[in-house]
Design an enzyme around this catalytic site. Structure first.
Site, mmCIF file in Angstrom:
data_model
loop_
_atom_site.group_PDB
_atom_site.id
_atom_site.type_symbol
_atom_site.label_atom_id
_atom_site.label_comp_id
_atom_site.label_asym_id
_atom_site.label_seq_id
_atom_site.Cartn_x
_atom_site.Cartn_y
_atom_site.Cartn_z
ATOM 1 N N GLU A 111 -3.080 -9.221 2.354
ATOM 2 C CA GLU A 111 -3.400 -9.759 3.503
ATOM 3 C C GLU A 111 -4.885 -9.611 3.609
ATOM 4 O O GLU A 111 -5.723 -10.234 4.779
ATOM 5 C CB GLU A 111 -3.020 -9.077 4.767
ATOM 6 C CG GLU A 111 -3.291 -7.738 5.100
ATOM 7 C CD GLU A 111 -2.661 -6.683 4.446
ATOM 8 O OE1 GLU A 111 -2.924 -5.553 4.873
ATOM 9 O OE2 GLU A 111 -2.071 -6.949 3.275
ATOM 10 N N HIS B 189 -3.913 -4.839 -1.038
ATOM 11 C CA HIS B 189 -3.489 -5.330 0.312
ATOM 12 C C HIS B 189 -3.769 -6.897 0.272
ATOM 13 O O HIS B 189 -4.718 -7.269 0.318
ATOM 14 C CB HIS B 189 -4.416 -4.930 1.443
ATOM 15 C CG HIS B 189 -4.420 -3.377 1.854
ATOM 16 N ND1 HIS B 189 -3.276 -3.182 3.347
ATOM 17 C CD2 HIS B 189 -4.832 -2.343 1.526
ATOM 18 C CE1 HIS B 189 -3.299 -1.854 3.301
ATOM 19 N NE2 HIS B 189 -4.329 -1.365 2.411
ATOM 20 N N CYS C 159 0.979 -1.162 -0.086
ATOM 21 C CA CYS C 159 -0.121 -0.110 -0.124
ATOM 22 C C CYS C 159 0.689 1.143 0.070
ATOM 23 O O CYS C 159 1.523 1.601 -0.762
ATOM 24 C CB CYS C 159 -0.927 -0.045 1.255
ATOM 25 S SG CYS C 159 -2.172 1.148 0.935
#
Length: 208
Positions: free
Chosen positions: A191, A189, A80
């Site tokens: 994750e 992202h 990011c």
């Protein structure tokens, strides 16, 4: 394999730690530069405004050991704003802070009627991408208002390894992922991107 998620006060990064652990890494969240240098892989997350992230990184000498890792061919992954700070600078909120200048180009406001770009998008994957290999038809989760909208490969230093630049579109086209030698970064992202994000992290871990 030992992976350090660099904790420089960028916000809640525990989801990245958990995802890397599930992907198979031995993960440590730390602000210790020596541990960040010693690990097989270093992850630089980014939550917040460009100037704030750059300032916090520099206070902990982040730019120095990132540069030292890259000089030694030791992998670094930015996420990011961790991607954005690797460029020359940003226009966010009238930013005057220089970036880490690992890639050519500036971070500019997305040219879209709807900002921030928040949600799932597909990616135009670079044919030489290692991070996104096998993920050409998958979607990833983005939350951002700014991005790199010029092609960093155009002004790349020919002395270095070939870049792999993957793109996404929200109003305008922007860099979704960039890879060059040991340095990789993604605007989205992983994750928070489900199984596609986990596959990407496993792809990165396989390069360590």
């Amino acid at each position: 394999m030992k992976v350090v998620v660099f904790d420089y006060g960028s916000g809640n990064v525990h989801s990245a730690v958990r995802a890397l652990s599930v992907a198979g890494a031995d993960v440590e969240l730390t602000s210790d530069p020596e541990k960040a240098m010693a690990a097989e892989g270093l992850v630089v997350p980014g939550v917040g405004a460009f100037d704030s992230v750059v300032s916090k990184l520099r206070k902990l000498r982040g730019e120095r050991f990132i540069e030292r890792r890259l000089a030694g061919g030791r992998p670094v992954l930015g996420i990011c704003v961790g991607l954005q700070v690797l460029f020359e600078g940003s226009d966010e909120h009238g930013s005057t802070s220089p970036g880490l200048d690992q890639f050519p180009g500036r971070v500019t406001r997305l040219e879209s009627d709807i900002v921030p770009h928040m949600g799932w998008s597909t990616i135009d994957v670079a044919p030489n991408s290692k991070l996104l290999a096998g993920l050409e038809n998958d979607r990833f989760y983005f939350v951002h208002s700014y991005g790199v909208q010029t092609d960093p490969a155009v002004n790349a230093d020919e002395r270095f390894e070939e870049m792999a630049v993957s793109w996404a579109t929200h109003g305008s086209r922007f860099v979704a992922a960039i890879e060059q030698g040991p340095l990789s970064a993604v605007q989205f992202h992983p994750e928070k991107s489900g199984e596609a994000g986990m596959t990407l992290l496993r792809n990165w871990l396989s390069t360590l």
